[in-house]
Motif scaffolding. Structure first.
Motif, PDB file in Angstrom:
ATOM      1  N   GLY A  61       4.259   2.430  -4.010  1.00 21.09           N
ATOM      2  CA  GLY A  61       5.055   1.966  -5.137  1.00 21.09           C
ATOM      3  C   GLY A  61       5.215   0.469  -5.166  1.00 21.09           C
ATOM      4  N   GLY A  62       5.992  -0.058  -4.215  1.00 19.94           N
ATOM      5  CA  GLY A  62       6.277  -1.476  -4.208  1.00 19.94           C
ATOM      6  C   GLY A  62       5.025  -2.322  -4.128  1.00 19.94           C
ATOM      7  N   GLY A  63       4.913  -3.264  -5.030  1.00 17.31           N
ATOM      8  CA  GLY A  63       3.766  -4.157  -5.034  1.00 17.31           C
ATOM      9  C   GLY A  63       2.542  -3.604  -5.734  1.00 17.31           C
ATOM     10  N   SER A  64       2.638  -2.371  -6.277  1.00 11.30           N
ATOM     11  CA  SER A  64       1.510  -1.783  -6.997  1.00 11.30           C
ATOM     12  C   SER A  64       1.695  -2.005  -8.490  1.00 11.30           C
ATOM     13  CB  SER A  64       1.405  -0.277  -6.715  1.00 11.30           C
ATOM     14  OG  SER A  64       1.142  -0.047  -5.338  1.00 11.30           O
ATOM     15  N   TYR A  65       0.629  -2.417  -9.134  1.00 10.46           N
ATOM     16  CA  TYR A  65       0.684  -2.706 -10.568  1.00 10.46           C
ATOM     17  C   TYR A  65      -0.425  -1.928 -11.274  1.00 10.46           C
ATOM     18  CZ  TYR A  65       3.906  -6.394  -9.265  1.00 10.46           C
ATOM     19  OH  TYR A  65       4.980  -7.085  -8.766  1.00 10.46           O
ATOM     20  N   LEU A  88      -2.089  -5.580  -3.416  1.00 12.01           N
ATOM     21  CA  LEU A  88      -2.580  -6.474  -2.366  1.00 12.01           C
ATOM     22  C   LEU A  88      -1.478  -6.615  -1.329  1.00 12.01           C
ATOM     23  CD1 LEU A  88      -4.855  -8.338  -1.397  1.00 12.01           C
ATOM     24  CD2 LEU A  88      -3.752 -10.207  -2.653  1.00 12.01           C
ATOM     25  N   ARG A  89      -1.794  -6.268  -0.080  1.00  8.76           N
ATOM     26  CA  ARG A  89      -0.777  -6.239   0.976  1.00  8.76           C
ATOM     27  C   ARG A  89      -1.383  -6.708   2.286  1.00  8.76           C
ATOM     28  NH1 ARG A  89      -1.743  -1.500   4.075  1.00  8.76           N
ATOM     29  NH2 ARG A  89      -3.273  -0.110   3.057  1.00  8.76           N
ATOM     30  N   ASP A  94      -5.704  -2.365  -2.177  1.00  6.67           N
ATOM     31  CA  ASP A  94      -5.707  -0.952  -2.537  1.00  6.67           C
ATOM     32  C   ASP A  94      -6.001  -0.826  -4.025  1.00  6.67           C
ATOM     33  OD1 ASP A  94      -4.924  -0.061   0.051  1.00  6.67           O
ATOM     34  OD2 ASP A  94      -2.848  -0.594  -0.419  1.00  6.67           O
ATOM     35  N   VAL A  95      -7.013  -0.041  -4.332  1.00  8.78           N
ATOM     36  CA  VAL A  95      -7.338   0.274  -5.724  1.00  8.78           C
ATOM     37  C   VAL A  95      -7.081   1.761  -5.924  1.00  8.78           C
ATOM     38  CG1 VAL A  95      -9.108   0.272  -7.512  1.00  8.78           C
ATOM     39  CG2 VAL A  95      -9.087  -1.538  -5.782  1.00  8.78           C
ATOM     40  N   SER A 124      -8.964   1.799  -0.122  1.00 12.76           N
ATOM     41  CA  SER A 124      -8.358   0.711   0.637  1.00 12.76           C
ATOM     42  C   SER A 124      -9.447  -0.141   1.278  1.00 12.76           C
ATOM     43  CB  SER A 124      -7.427   1.259   1.731  1.00 12.76           C
ATOM     44  OG  SER A 124      -6.311   1.913   1.147  1.00 12.76           O
ATOM     45  N   MET A 125      -9.420  -1.424   0.989  1.00 12.05           N
ATOM     46  CA  MET A 125     -10.427  -2.358   1.500  1.00 12.05           C
ATOM     47  C   MET A 125      -9.744  -3.436   2.327  1.00 12.05           C
ATOM     48  SD  MET A 125     -12.781  -2.756  -1.940  1.00 12.05           S
ATOM     49  CE  MET A 125     -11.347  -2.790  -3.028  1.00 12.05           C
ATOM     50  N   ARG A 126     -10.046  -3.476   3.633  1.00 12.87           N
ATOM     51  CA  ARG A 126      -9.531  -4.541   4.492  1.00 12.87           C
ATOM     52  C   ARG A 126     -10.416  -5.761   4.312  1.00 12.87           C
ATOM     53  NH1 ARG A 126      -9.747  -2.704  10.181  1.00 12.87           N
ATOM     54  NH2 ARG A 126     -11.770  -3.753  10.237  1.00 12.87           N
ATOM     55  N   LEU A 127      -9.794  -6.897   4.062  1.00 15.34           N
ATOM     56  CA  LEU A 127     -10.524  -8.112   3.724  1.00 15.34           C
ATOM     57  C   LEU A 127     -10.530  -9.097   4.885  1.00 15.34           C
ATOM     58  CD1 LEU A 127      -9.033  -8.667   0.152  1.00 15.34           C
ATOM     59  CD2 LEU A 127     -11.066  -7.356   0.793  1.00 15.34           C
TER      60      LEU A 127
END
Length: 246
Positions: free
Chosen positions: A132-136, A147-148, A158-159, A217-220
């Motif tokens: 939830g938080g930070g998801s748009y 983005l976290r 996270d897409v 989820s993609m770790r960058l």
């Protein structure tokens, strides 16, 4: 025998009735082709329109050829012009879709099944974790982004993707229709979806409710290049929509 005579008599009467119906349809089509009024319409107009449609894309049958000849319509262009005058087709109709017999409408059974889908209730299933938080969410609700940083301080993107399949009953009318269509079509003039609008709306990722999502989820790396990718099911209730003012 009397039975054979009666059978022949019935066949003759059917031929006469069919000839009369074709004559009425041909007169009506000729009137429309000449710029006359569309109404009143004779019986079996739906069958006549189907025959004209096949003639307009060059797929004539014996029945459509007979009707075209009786109405003094010449070639695919003549059939097309009548369909436009009837309001059944537009002047810029995509004939290739009709030639390939691509369905651009949903049947009554599929529409009825779609109306039974509750738009405000998410199906039960996997993906218990709630994001939830930070998801748009995107304006269409098809996707949401977050983005976290993970516990080790790495950036993670996270897409979240809406999952309309969870709203489709396996083996039902919608499932069978979607299997036949195979894909959604993105055309220049319009879009032909694979699933009814009710299904696409029910699965949208919006702040109003938590719904299932397929999360990528993609770790960058420090250069923002993907280093590790994971795919999982989750439940998501976005914080807001991207197109809403902050």
């Amino acid at each position: 025998t009397d039975a054979a005579v009666e059978q022949l008599r019935e066949a003759v009467l059917q031929d006469i009735a069919q000839s009369q119906r074709q004559s009425e349809l041909a007169d009506w089509l000729r009137r429309v082709a000449d710029g006359g009024p569309v109404d009143p319409r004779p019986a079996d107009t739906a069958a006549a329109i189907t025959l004209l449609e096949r003639a307009a894309v060059g797929d004539e049958s014996r029945a459509s050829s007979a009707l075209m000849q009786a109405a003094h319509l010449h070639g695919a262009g003549g059939a097309f012009e009548v369909l436009v005058r009837l309001g059944y087709w537009d002047a810029d109709e995509n004939l290739e879709l009709h030639r390939l017999r691509v369905p651009d409408e949903f049947s009554a059974a599929v529409a009825a099944a779609a109306r039974q889908i509750p738009a405000d209730a998410a199906p039960h299933g996997p993906g218990r974790r709630r994001w939830g938080g930070g998801s748009y969410a995107a304006a269409t609700g098809e996707r949401a982004y977050r983005l976290r940083r993970n516990l080790w301080g790495r950036r993670v993107l996270d897409v979240h993707l809406a999952v309309p399949a969870l709203w489709v009953q396996t083996g039902g009318a919608i499932d069978a229709d979607a299997a036949e269509r195979g894909t959604a079509l993105q055309l220049v003039e319009r879009q032909i979806p694979m699933l009814p609008t009710a299904v696409l709306q029910a699965c949208r990722l919006l702040p109003a409710a938590a719904r299932p999502a397929l999360t990528l989820s993609m770790r960058l790396s420090d250069e923002l290049q993907p280093q590790h990718v994971a795919l999982k099911l989750s439940r998501l209730r976005p914080q807001a929509r991207l197109d809403e003012p902050a």
